[in-house]
Design a protein around this motif. Structure first.
Motif, PDB file in Angstrom:
ATOM      1  N   TRP A 120       0.733  -1.173  -0.010  1.00  0.00           N
ATOM      2  CA  TRP A 120      -0.082   0.216   0.118  1.00  0.00           C
ATOM      3  C   TRP A 120       0.873   1.141  -0.032  1.00  0.00           C
ATOM      4  O   TRP A 120       0.497   2.306  -0.506  1.00  0.00           O
ATOM      5  CB  TRP A 120      -1.051  -0.021   1.301  1.00  0.00           C
ATOM      6  CG  TRP A 120      -2.240  -0.937   0.819  1.00  0.00           C
ATOM      7  CD1 TRP A 120      -2.383  -1.798  -0.028  1.00  0.00           C
ATOM      8  CD2 TRP A 120      -3.552  -0.635   1.520  1.00  0.00           C
ATOM      9  NE1 TRP A 120      -3.394  -2.334  -0.009  1.00  0.00           N
ATOM     10  CE2 TRP A 120      -4.242  -1.752   0.927  1.00  0.00           C
ATOM     11  CE3 TRP A 120      -4.068   0.256   2.455  1.00  0.00           C
ATOM     12  CZ2 TRP A 120      -5.529  -1.645   1.445  1.00  0.00           C
ATOM     13  CZ3 TRP A 120      -5.314   0.143   2.946  1.00  0.00           C
ATOM     14  CH2 TRP A 120      -6.051  -0.873   2.346  1.00  0.00           C
ATOM     15  N   MET A 121       2.019   1.212   0.560  1.00  0.00           N
ATOM     16  CA  MET A 121       2.817   2.441   0.580  1.00  0.00           C
ATOM     17  C   MET A 121       3.338   2.844  -0.854  1.00  0.00           C
ATOM     18  O   MET A 121       3.457   3.764  -1.259  1.00  0.00           O
ATOM     19  CB  MET A 121       4.239   2.028   1.391  1.00  0.00           C
ATOM     20  CG  MET A 121       3.735   1.902   2.965  1.00  0.00           C
ATOM     21  SD  MET A 121       5.316   1.529   3.976  1.00  0.00           S
ATOM     22  CE  MET A 121       4.596   0.704   5.564  1.00  0.00           C
TER      23      MET A 121
ATOM     24  N   SER B 214       4.018  -4.354   8.482  1.00  0.00           N
ATOM     25  CA  SER B 214       4.687  -3.064   9.134  1.00  0.00           C
ATOM     26  C   SER B 214       3.455  -2.340   9.900  1.00  0.00           C
ATOM     27  O   SER B 214       3.266  -1.169  10.061  1.00  0.00           O
ATOM     28  CB  SER B 214       4.743  -2.201   7.780  1.00  0.00           C
ATOM     29  OG  SER B 214       5.587  -2.245   6.846  1.00  0.00           O
ATOM     30  N   LEU B 215       2.964  -3.094  10.764  1.00  0.00           N
ATOM     31  CA  LEU B 215       1.659  -2.866  11.631  1.00  0.00           C
ATOM     32  C   LEU B 215       2.223  -2.360  12.635  1.00  0.00           C
ATOM     33  O   LEU B 215       3.588  -2.634  13.026  1.00  0.00           O
ATOM     34  CB  LEU B 215       0.896  -3.945  12.006  1.00  0.00           C
ATOM     35  CG  LEU B 215       0.181  -4.811  10.925  1.00  0.00           C
ATOM     36  CD1 LEU B 215      -0.601  -5.837  11.521  1.00  0.00           C
ATOM     37  CD2 LEU B 215      -0.701  -3.818   9.885  1.00  0.00           C
ATOM     38  N   ILE B 357      -1.993   2.216   7.340  1.00  0.00           N
ATOM     39  CA  ILE B 357      -1.133   1.019   7.241  1.00  0.00           C
ATOM     40  C   ILE B 357      -1.499  -0.131   7.917  1.00  0.00           C
ATOM     41  O   ILE B 357      -1.402  -1.466   7.137  1.00  0.00           O
ATOM     42  CB  ILE B 357       0.455   1.341   7.553  1.00  0.00           C
ATOM     43  CG1 ILE B 357       0.759   2.413   6.594  1.00  0.00           C
ATOM     44  CG2 ILE B 357       1.212   0.254   7.742  1.00  0.00           C
ATOM     45  CD1 ILE B 357       2.176   3.038   7.095  1.00  0.00           C
ATOM     46  N   ASN B 358      -2.117  -0.012   8.998  1.00  0.00           N
ATOM     47  CA  ASN B 358      -2.749  -1.263   9.643  1.00  0.00           C
ATOM     48  C   ASN B 358      -3.828  -1.750   8.705  1.00  0.00           C
ATOM     49  O   ASN B 358      -4.359  -2.777   8.971  1.00  0.00           O
ATOM     50  CB  ASN B 358      -3.433  -0.859  11.056  1.00  0.00           C
ATOM     51  CG  ASN B 358      -2.257  -0.533  12.096  1.00  0.00           C
ATOM     52  OD1 ASN B 358      -1.110  -0.673  11.699  1.00  0.00           O
ATOM     53  ND2 ASN B 358      -2.701   0.003  13.113  1.00  0.00           N
ATOM     54  N   LEU B 359      -4.488  -0.809   8.042  1.00  0.00           N
ATOM     55  CA  LEU B 359      -5.771  -1.523   7.420  1.00  0.00           C
ATOM     56  C   LEU B 359      -5.162  -2.415   6.357  1.00  0.00           C
ATOM     57  O   LEU B 359      -6.188  -3.268   5.847  1.00  0.00           O
ATOM     58  CB  LEU B 359      -6.662  -0.334   6.675  1.00  0.00           C
ATOM     59  CG  LEU B 359      -7.890  -0.884   5.944  1.00  0.00           C
ATOM     60  CD1 LEU B 359      -8.941  -1.379   7.231  1.00  0.00           C
ATOM     61  CD2 LEU B 359      -8.652   0.413   5.229  1.00  0.00           C
ATOM     62  N   ALA B 360      -3.984  -2.186   5.740  1.00  0.00           N
ATOM     63  CA  ALA B 360      -3.664  -3.265   4.824  1.00  0.00           C
ATOM     64  C   ALA B 360      -3.739  -4.754   5.271  1.00  0.00           C
ATOM     65  O   ALA B 360      -3.551  -5.466   4.560  1.00  0.00           O
ATOM     66  CB  ALA B 360      -2.168  -2.988   4.388  1.00  0.00           C
ATOM     67  N   ALA B 361      -3.727  -4.885   6.582  1.00  0.00           N
ATOM     68  CA  ALA B 361      -3.779  -6.058   7.325  1.00  0.00           C
ATOM     69  C   ALA B 361      -5.037  -6.915   7.291  1.00  0.00           C
ATOM     70  O   ALA B 361      -5.380  -7.921   7.419  1.00  0.00           O
ATOM     71  CB  ALA B 361      -3.276  -6.212   8.756  1.00  0.00           C
TER      72      ALA B 361
END
Lengths: 178, 393
Positions: A120-121, B214-215, B357-361
């Motif tokens: 996502w980054m 990367s959480l 970034i946490n939502l990507a999990a």
């Protein structure tokens, strides 16, 4: 703890200079943070080596971002500076890897194969700066609307304001104020 | 003719459990989630671009709006980053007051999370109780900054005003009330059979996955990794405080619930220490030309008047270089990456958005589970859309 931080930064610097001496363009300290500038083509190999080294244990990719140096002296080495924010959870240490990319066709190898979190980054950086990440599984827009052209965080993208449409002005076309 | 075995369902972007605008495209095999794909960006406000077009000093109010549940944490992160860039040391009292305010914010944010998460899972009364207690904290904000949510109270180089006279009394009352009421919450939820069935073993996430994705924040600590920036890289004087990092090894939504309850307790502990040991001193650093002089001085000191005028109209020039300052916000690692280029405006302000970034999990947490557990997974991440989408905020 301060001493430990000094040691680990020296270790990382030494490791990078020994293993990737040709690729390192400079090591910089600013306000206590270390930034290693490297050539774009060795980014993936360097990160892989740092990650698999058990002593350094650089296992956490905190962030990827980009600075657009348009019109600044720093743009001579490449207009876009992609900054990777890496951490070692074991050593509680953070440092940065910086890569300059040219204005024309900025492309760099994706890190998704190492860290899934890069997915996502990298999509965000692609969307907002137009940097292409080679080998990314799904490099599509993530934040801006599909119909928006251009990359909003570039310095030559104008900061505009659009008059909101309400019932009292619905017949006027939206005015874009630059 | 082949028969399609799975069904694709669109959830959102206006689904109540998403607390904002999140769309999840879910592929189902019966009741089981085969694939989940979150779609974000419905609330992209471009706050970073806005901040880049302002003076350092005037970019501050944008930070409140990124996370309306944790305004003080966002102010703190931005101010610490600008102070690092300008190499400013703030007085001890400011550090202690900031810690106290940041911890109040954590309690505030976790209370709202607790209420809404329980509501998603069917425990409606929790929402009302949590908002009732939150009112105590909002009152303290109001006394400090004059605003209930968008406080902008923490400023570059110090605080906006002196702390209010009854600050100590209000904080002590808040600590006492919330400490008691936390036990009430636990009697409602911790041993509640329905709540346990909806959360235990749901939204699983291993420690390896959490690090690889990367959480940060409660999501990472909920998978057994004790990474808390307040302990690991102390900022604003956190090294002077005695507190424990809450960690849960259960890797599920229930563990994250227990962890956040424990974090509220620890935050109250820190608040109490901050109030007990608050040193005397000025509420703003004395750095002429960079930090605004105290308002009282402007009226009768000529230099203060001149600096005030110059900072407001021209701003201050920052050196060329990038700094990154991360804080442990209620949602995780909130980082401000600020690049100066010798002018009065930042070249780049990057906010590392923990929610985004946490939502990507989310796919990892949902896939293989039941469809109804998607709601629980979204809730246990604790998303605030503004934060998400400023970068999605």
């Amino acid at each position: 703890m301060m001493e430990q931080a000094v040691n680990i930064s020296e270790n990382i610097e030494l490791f990078v200079k020994n293993e990737f001496g040709d690729a390192v363009l400079g090591v910089d300290y600013f306000r206590g943070d270390m930034t290693i500038s490297i050539k774009a083509e060795s980014l993936f190999d360097l990160c892989e080596a740092l990650m698999s080294d058990d002593d350094l244990a650089v296992n956490f990719l905190a962030d990827i971002t980009t600075v657009d140096w348009l019109g600044h002296d720093k743009a001579q080495s490449g207009r876009f500076e992609v900054v990777y924010n890496l951490c070692s959870i074991k050593h509680k240490y953070r440092f940065f890897i910086s890569v300059h990319l040219p204005e024309e066709n900025p492309t760099i190898r994706s890190l998704v194969d190492l860290w899934e979190g890069a997915n996502w980054m990298e999509r965000e950086v692609f969307d907002l700066f137009g940097i292409v990440f080679d080998g990314h599984p799904d490099l599509t827009k993530i934040l801006t609307p599909d119909e928006l052209e251009g990359h909003p965080l570039r310095k030559d993208f104008p900061l505009t304001y659009e008059v909101p449409q309400f019932s009292w002005n619905k017949d006027d076309p939206p005015e874009v104020i630059k | 003719m082949s028969i399609q075995k799975t069904m694709t369902i669109n959830m959102g972007p206006q689904h109540p459990s998403t607390h904002g605008v999140l769309r999840v495209v879910v592929e189902l095999d019966g009741e089981t989630v085969v694939k989940a794909r979150p779609v974000v960006g419905y609330l992209h406000t471009g706050i970073e671009k806005t901040m880049e077009s302002k003076l350092y000093y005037k970019a501050l109010p944008c930070t409140d709006r990124m996370d309306y549940l944790a305004p003080m944490s966002n102010n703190l992160g931005f101010c610490l980053a600008v102070e690092k860039l300008m190499d400013i040391e703030v007085p001890e009292k400011v550090k202690w007051a900031r810690v106290c305010l940041a911890e109040l914010t954590r309690v505030n944010s976790h209370l709202v999370w607790l209420g809404t998460h329980a509501l998603d899972l069917g425990a409606m009364s929790m929402l009302l109780y949590a908002f009732r207690e939150r009112e105590l904290i909002i009152d303290i904000y109001e006394a400090c900054g004059g605003q209930r949510m968008m406080t902008s109270y923490i400023r570059v180089g110090g605080l906006a005003h002196e702390l209010p006279k009854d600050f100590e009394k209000k904080v002590r009352k808040m600590i006492k009330v919330i400490r008691e009421r936390l036990n009430d919450y636990e009697t409602l939820l911790t041993n509640n059979e329905i709540f346990i069935q909806r959360t235990r073993g749901v939204a699983l996430l291993s420690a390896e996955d959490a690090i690889n994705l990367s959480l940060s924040g409660p999501l990472l600590r909920g998978s057994g990794v004790a990474r808390d920036l307040r302990k690991d890289n102390p900022y604003s004087g956190y090294e002077n405080f005695d507190f424990d990092v809450a960690v849960s090894n259960s890797c599920d939504a229930y563990g994250r619930y227990l962890l956040r309850i424990e974090e509220i307790r620890q935050s109250l502990r820190i608040c109490e220490q901050a109030i007990d040991g608050m040193p005397e001193g000025p509420y703003r650093a004395h750095v002429p030309g960079v930090v605004l002089p105290p308002k009282e001085d402007i009226m009768y000191k000529m230099e203060s008047m001149i600096f005030h005028f110059k900072i407001i109209t021209e701003g201050f020039k920052a050196p060329t270089g990038s700094v990154y300052q991360a804080i442990e916000s209620p949602k995780g690692e909130l980082g401000f990456f600020i690049t100066g280029d010798g002018t009065t405006q930042p070249r780049r302000v990057r906010v590392r958005p923990p929610s985004f970034i946490n939502l990507a999990a989310l796919p990892k947490m949902c896939e293989g589970g039941l469809f109804s557990d998607v709601v629980c997974a979204i809730g246990s991440i604790d998303i605030v859309w503004e934060k998400l989408t400023d970068d999605v905020v």
